[in-house]
Design a protein around this motif. Structure first.
Motif, PDB file in Angstrom:
ATOM      1  N   TRP A   1       0.871  -1.166   0.000  1.00 28.08           N
ATOM      2  CA  TRP A   1       0.000   0.000   0.000  1.00 28.08           C
ATOM      3  C   TRP A   1       0.910   1.218   0.000  1.00 28.08           C
ATOM      4  CZ3 TRP A   1       1.285  -2.931   4.045  1.00 28.08           C
ATOM      5  CH2 TRP A   1       1.807  -2.292   5.164  1.00 28.08           C
ATOM      6  N   ASP A   2       0.513   2.220  -0.709  1.00 33.30           N
ATOM      7  CA  ASP A   2       1.323   3.432  -0.805  1.00 33.30           C
ATOM      8  C   ASP A   2       0.477   4.485  -1.496  1.00 33.30           C
ATOM      9  OD1 ASP A   2       3.229   5.399  -1.018  1.00 33.30           O
ATOM     10  OD2 ASP A   2       4.621   4.221  -2.202  1.00 33.30           O
ATOM     11  N   GLU A   3       0.163   5.523  -0.824  1.00 36.56           N
ATOM     12  CA  GLU A   3      -0.654   6.581  -1.413  1.00 36.56           C
ATOM     13  C   GLU A   3       0.186   7.823  -1.706  1.00 36.56           C
ATOM     14  OE1 GLU A   3      -3.551   5.782  -2.494  1.00 36.56           O
ATOM     15  OE2 GLU A   3      -3.414   3.838  -1.502  1.00 36.56           O
ATOM     16  N   THR A   4       1.469   7.633  -1.939  1.00 39.08           N
ATOM     17  CA  THR A   4       2.348   8.762  -2.246  1.00 39.08           C
ATOM     18  C   THR A   4       2.537   8.884  -3.744  1.00 39.08           C
ATOM     19  OG1 THR A   4       4.391   7.464  -2.221  1.00 39.08           O
ATOM     20  CG2 THR A   4       3.605   8.300  -0.097  1.00 39.08           C
ATOM     21  N   LYS A   5       3.418   9.758  -4.139  1.00 40.74           N
ATOM     22  CA  LYS A   5       3.705   9.958  -5.560  1.00 40.74           C
ATOM     23  C   LYS A   5       4.392   8.748  -6.191  1.00 40.74           C
ATOM     24  CE  LYS A   5       8.127  12.176  -4.674  1.00 40.74           C
ATOM     25  NZ  LYS A   5       8.947  13.344  -4.832  1.00 40.74           N
ATOM     26  N   TYR A   6       4.853   7.788  -5.387  1.00 37.54           N
ATOM     27  CA  TYR A   6       5.569   6.627  -5.914  1.00 37.54           C
ATOM     28  C   TYR A   6       4.646   5.489  -6.352  1.00 37.54           C
ATOM     29  CZ  TYR A   6       9.598   8.939  -3.901  1.00 37.54           C
ATOM     30  OH  TYR A   6      10.562   9.857  -3.589  1.00 37.54           O
ATOM     31  N   LYS A   7       3.355   5.611  -6.125  1.00 39.46           N
ATOM     32  CA  LYS A   7       2.428   4.550  -6.493  1.00 39.46           C
ATOM     33  C   LYS A   7       2.421   4.375  -8.015  1.00 39.46           C
ATOM     34  CE  LYS A   7      -2.279   2.998  -5.707  1.00 39.46           C
ATOM     35  NZ  LYS A   7      -3.545   3.297  -5.047  1.00 39.46           N
TER      36      LYS A   7
ATOM     37  N   TYR B   1      11.450   3.463  -8.220  1.00 38.32           N
ATOM     38  CA  TYR B   1      12.370   4.442  -7.649  1.00 38.32           C
ATOM     39  C   TYR B   1      13.535   3.704  -7.011  1.00 38.32           C
ATOM     40  CZ  TYR B   1       9.786   3.365  -3.354  1.00 38.32           C
ATOM     41  OH  TYR B   1       9.190   2.717  -2.298  1.00 38.32           O
TER      42      TYR B   1
END
Length: 137
Positions: free
Chosen positions: A85-91, A95
């Motif tokens: 789960w990741d709701e940052t700009k990296y979704k 990177y």
């Protein structure tokens, strides 16, 4: 009225189950099959089956490199595939991270079984193409 409420509850439950993402889960440190380009069905995991207190929204593939021997261990690399789960700009992107003695490439994606053996190769091809364009200018 009770019958339609029951049907609505069942429908919502099926939608929730049907919307769960399915990813490969493994670690090449404990399972060498994790490094293969074609992964066996035994590594598939319905992420809704995991009880980590979050809703899994993506698959993740991490390639870790340990560049120096540490604690008697030789330099090595490993592949880790998991639900995430990741709701940052990296979704949905790749990177790089690095620190003392190691580095890692992390790729996240939002389609079922997208963390297979091809995720990193696509990002590498894009990276090489971009570098080539800048060099040729």
């Amino acid at each position: 009225m009770e019958g339609s409420a029951f049907i609505l509850v069942i429908f919502c439950g099926l939608f929730k189950y049907g919307s769960a993402i399915i990813c490969y889960e493994c670690n090449s440190a404990t399972n060498p099959l994790c490094e293969e380009k074609v992964l066996p069905d035994s590594l598939k995991r319905n992420c809704s089956d995991l009880d980590r207190g979050v809703t899994h929204t993506l698959c993740r593939k991490i390639i870790q490199y340990v560049d120096y021997g540490i604690n008697g261990q030789r330099p090595s690399s490993r592949v880790v595939r998991t639900c995430g789960w990741d709701e940052t700009k990296y979704k949905g992107t790749c990177y790089h991270r690095s620190g003392y003695g190691g580095r890692q490439e992390v790729c996240t994606c939002t389609k079922d079984l997208c963390n297979d053996g091809h995720v990193t190769h696509v990002s590498t091809a894009i990276l090489l193409t971009t570098i080539s364009v800048f060099i040729l200018k």
